[in-house]
Design an enzyme around this catalytic site. Structure first.
Site, PDB file in Angstrom:
ATOM      1  N   ASP A   1     105.836  51.170  47.723  1.00 34.21           N
ATOM      2  CA  ASP A   1     106.969  51.303  48.631  1.00 34.21           C
ATOM      3  C   ASP A   1     107.426  49.916  49.062  1.00 34.21           C
ATOM      4  O   ASP A   1     106.894  48.910  48.585  1.00 34.21           O
ATOM      5  CB  ASP A   1     106.578  52.149  49.865  1.00 34.21           C
ATOM      6  CG  ASP A   1     105.581  51.443  50.772  1.00 34.21           C
ATOM      7  OD1 ASP A   1     105.134  50.315  50.436  1.00 34.21           O
ATOM      8  OD2 ASP A   1     105.250  51.990  51.835  1.00 34.21           O
TER       9      ASP A   1
ATOM     10  N   ASP B   1     108.099  47.776  52.683  1.00 31.45           N
ATOM     11  CA  ASP B   1     107.848  47.852  54.129  1.00 31.45           C
ATOM     12  C   ASP B   1     108.635  46.784  54.876  1.00 31.45           C
ATOM     13  O   ASP B   1     108.615  45.615  54.494  1.00 31.45           O
ATOM     14  CB  ASP B   1     106.349  47.643  54.405  1.00 31.45           C
ATOM     15  CG  ASP B   1     105.462  48.582  53.610  1.00 31.45           C
ATOM     16  OD1 ASP B   1     105.399  49.764  53.970  1.00 31.45           O
ATOM     17  OD2 ASP B   1     104.851  48.133  52.621  1.00 31.45           O
TER      18      ASP B   1
ATOM     19  N   ASP C   1     109.513  52.022  54.202  1.00 36.47           N
ATOM     20  CA  ASP C   1     109.031  52.169  55.579  1.00 36.47           C
ATOM     21  C   ASP C   1     109.744  51.168  56.472  1.00 36.47           C
ATOM     22  O   ASP C   1     109.757  49.963  56.179  1.00 36.47           O
ATOM     23  CB  ASP C   1     107.512  51.899  55.658  1.00 36.47           C
ATOM     24  CG  ASP C   1     106.696  53.037  55.078  1.00 36.47           C
ATOM     25  OD1 ASP C   1     107.215  54.166  55.002  1.00 36.47           O
ATOM     26  OD2 ASP C   1     105.533  52.791  54.707  1.00 36.47           O
TER      27      ASP C   1
HETATM   28  N1  CTP Z   1     100.297  50.811  57.933  1.00 34.67           N
HETATM   29  C1  CTP Z   1     100.135  51.177  59.240  1.00 34.67           C
HETATM   30  N2  CTP Z   1     100.360  52.470  59.622  1.00 34.67           N
HETATM   31  C2  CTP Z   1     100.756  53.389  58.720  1.00 34.67           C
HETATM   32  C3  CTP Z   1     100.943  53.031  57.385  1.00 34.67           C
HETATM   33  C4  CTP Z   1     100.695  51.710  57.015  1.00 34.67           C
HETATM   34  O1  CTP Z   1      99.787  50.341  60.051  1.00 34.67           O
HETATM   35  N3  CTP Z   1     100.966  54.637  59.115  1.00 34.67           N
HETATM   36  C5  CTP Z   1     100.053  49.427  57.532  1.00 34.67           C
HETATM   37  C6  CTP Z   1      98.817  49.324  56.659  1.00 34.67           C
HETATM   38  O2  CTP Z   1      97.690  49.015  57.416  1.00 34.67           O
HETATM   39  C7  CTP Z   1      99.167  48.203  55.736  1.00 34.67           C
HETATM   40  C8  CTP Z   1     100.682  48.117  55.752  1.00 34.67           C
HETATM   41  O3  CTP Z   1     101.125  48.984  56.758  1.00 34.67           O
HETATM   42  O4  CTP Z   1      98.662  47.017  56.258  1.00 34.67           O
HETATM   43  C9  CTP Z   1     101.293  48.465  54.444  1.00 34.67           C
HETATM   44  O5  CTP Z   1     100.872  49.757  54.029  1.00 34.67           O
HETATM   45  P1  CTP Z   1     101.249  50.370  52.620  1.00 34.67           P
HETATM   46  O6  CTP Z   1     102.697  50.293  52.401  1.00 34.67           O
HETATM   47  O7  CTP Z   1     100.633  51.719  52.542  1.00 34.67           O
HETATM   48  O8  CTP Z   1     100.415  49.481  51.584  1.00 34.67           O
HETATM   49  P2  CTP Z   1     100.751  48.093  50.889  1.00 34.67           P
HETATM   50  O9  CTP Z   1      99.652  47.178  51.226  1.00 34.67           O
HETATM   51  O10 CTP Z   1     102.127  47.648  51.210  1.00 34.67           O
HETATM   52  O11 CTP Z   1     100.613  48.433  49.350  1.00 34.67           O
HETATM   53  P3  CTP Z   1     101.674  49.203  48.438  1.00 34.67           P
HETATM   54  O12 CTP Z   1     102.158  48.182  47.475  1.00 34.67           O
HETATM   55  O13 CTP Z   1     100.875  50.288  47.773  1.00 34.67           O
HETATM   56  O14 CTP Z   1     102.742  49.748  49.288  1.00 34.67           O
HETATM   57 MN    MN Z   2     103.746  48.975  51.046  1.00 39.10          MN
HETATM   58 MN    MN Z   3     104.212  51.502  53.561  1.00 37.89          MN
END
Ligand code: CTP
Ligand code: MN
Ligand code: MN
Ligand code: MN
Length: 388
Positions: A204, A206, A312
């Protein structure tokens, strides 16, 4: 005189937040195996076991050499008996029977496929598996009751399981910047998550949004979501309002690790990226993306002019921005270890909102991530070395 050492010793600190973990490392063949076991433990809701395997894998990611023999693991922290057994088998036989049988098991594969649907968590995936569901299309075929998120998850399944590239992330950034600046000029937008850690692809994109003038960011999310929706950029969104209450002696401590910022979990409709430059910004009113219907799920055809991307969005008050940035940059294990370090080693409580010092009985302010590491008595670890 220093005694000479015949083997170069490399010490690894025991908390992931005390060490530098680059994205690319030398022990992928071992860490991938350990992470299968961690994932399987998550599917069984065995958190302790899962964290133990993740910590083991993380230690191997921090090594400046490839592990060739068990001797290479001497003096390393966090490697439990089970992890060592798995590593030993892989070093000796090329693979671990436990890992391979887990990988092949119908339950693991079904859980992986079902939790791969946006909106489907471990609980519902497990319930589905016990009712005989094996893959996302079974959710439709058997007429499962799906909530809005899960419906979108099934509908855009293929797109959402295709990695998001850095280029696509930058294209989304441009859209978000345009949107935020239309509804609250002067806002600060930070790309967080895996892309901030230097990842080439992600599941995703963020974003963390704030404004220097404390308070003006309140209510930003609904306006932002409206703007994006009107321009046709949103295929799905769920906005949660800020539930973080400021008490008179400082911000209240969240009951769990989940933060309470105003947030939006969304699915963007992104126009095709050209090879070298930014995306063609395409809006939803021009619905040129061709779709076909497969088992009741709408699937985008290859060659369609747009794709679905998970995004996100999080809004933070300026005074909490440093904590929010640190908390949303990850990795998940790095975050977990930061909080464990704060609690166990410093008598402090860290969240994505604040840092509370129990001894001094007060909140410690910070305007940057560097200041937070300093408060915690940790050497600063830059985002690209938080890939624990
Ligand atoms: N996070 C959070 N609360 C959530 C979801 C995520 O605090 N409900 C934080 C996680 O702890 C993480 C960050 O947001 O540090 C990013 O989460 P995520 O997008 O799931 O993972 P990524 O590390 O960005 O990996 P990916 O490439 O798979 O998205
Ligand atoms: Mn992410
Ligand atoms: Mn995320
Ligand atoms: Mn993720």
């Amino acid at each position: 005189l220093k005694s000479s050492e015949d083997t170069p010793s490399f010490t690894v600190k025991s908390y992931a937040c005390q060490r530098r973990t680059p994205l690319k490392h030398h022990n992928t063949f071992l860490t991938e195996a350990l992470e299968i076991l961690a994932e399987n433990a998550e599917f069984g809701e065995n958190e302790g076991r899962s964290v133990a395997f993740r910590r083991s894998a993380s230690v191997l990611k921090a090594l400046p050499y490839a592990v060739r023999q068990m001797d290479d693991l001497k003096n390393l922290p966090c490697l439990g008996e089970h992890s060592q057994r798995v590593i030993k088998e892989i070093l000796e036989d090329g693979s671990s029977r436990e890992v391979e049988s887990t990988r092949q098991s119908a339950q693991f594969q079904a859980m992986k496929a079902l939790t791969g649907v946006f909106g489907v968590g471990v609980r519902s995936a497990d319930r589905g598996f016990r009712e005989g569901l094996l893959c996302p299309s079974d959710l439709i075929r058997t007429g499962q009751k799906l909530n809005k998120a899960q419906q979108a998850g099934v509908q855009y399944y293929d797109d959402l399981n295709r990695p998001v590239t850095k280029q696509e992330a930058l294209a989304i950034s441009q859209i978000v910047e345009r949107a935020v600046n239309s509804v609250l000029p002067g806002s600060i937008i930070t790309l967080t998550g895996g892309f901030r850690r230097g990842k080439e692809v992600g599941h995703d994109v963020d974003f963390l949004i704030t404004h220097e003038e404390e308070g003006v960011e309140e209510g930003l999310m609904p306006k932002l979501v409206n703007w994006l929706d009107e321009q046709g950029f949103l295929l799905y969104q769920k906005t949660t309002r800020n539930s973080y209450l400021e008490s008179k002696d400082g911000p209240a401590r969240p009951p769990n690790n989940m933060d309470r910022f105003e947030r939006c979990f969304s699915i963007f409709k992104l126009g095709q990226c050209s090879e070298d430059s930014s995306a063609v910004l395409e809006t939803g009113s021009d619905d040129s993306g061709t779709t076909d219907n497969v088992n009741g799920t709408t699937r985008q055809q290859p060659g369609s002019s747009w794709r679905a991307v998970r995004v996100d969005l999080v809004v933070s008050p300026f005074s909490q921005f440093a904590f929010a940035t640190l908390g949303w940059t990850g990795s998940k294990l790095f975050e977990r270890e930061l909080r464990r370090w704060a609690g166990q080693e410093k008598g402090m409580s860290l969240s994505s909102h604040a840092l509370y010092d129990s001894k001094q009985q007060r909140y410690l302010r910070a305007n940057s991530e560097e200041e937070i590491f300093a408060h915690l008595g940790l050497e600063f670890i830059p985002p690209c070395e938080r890939n624990s």
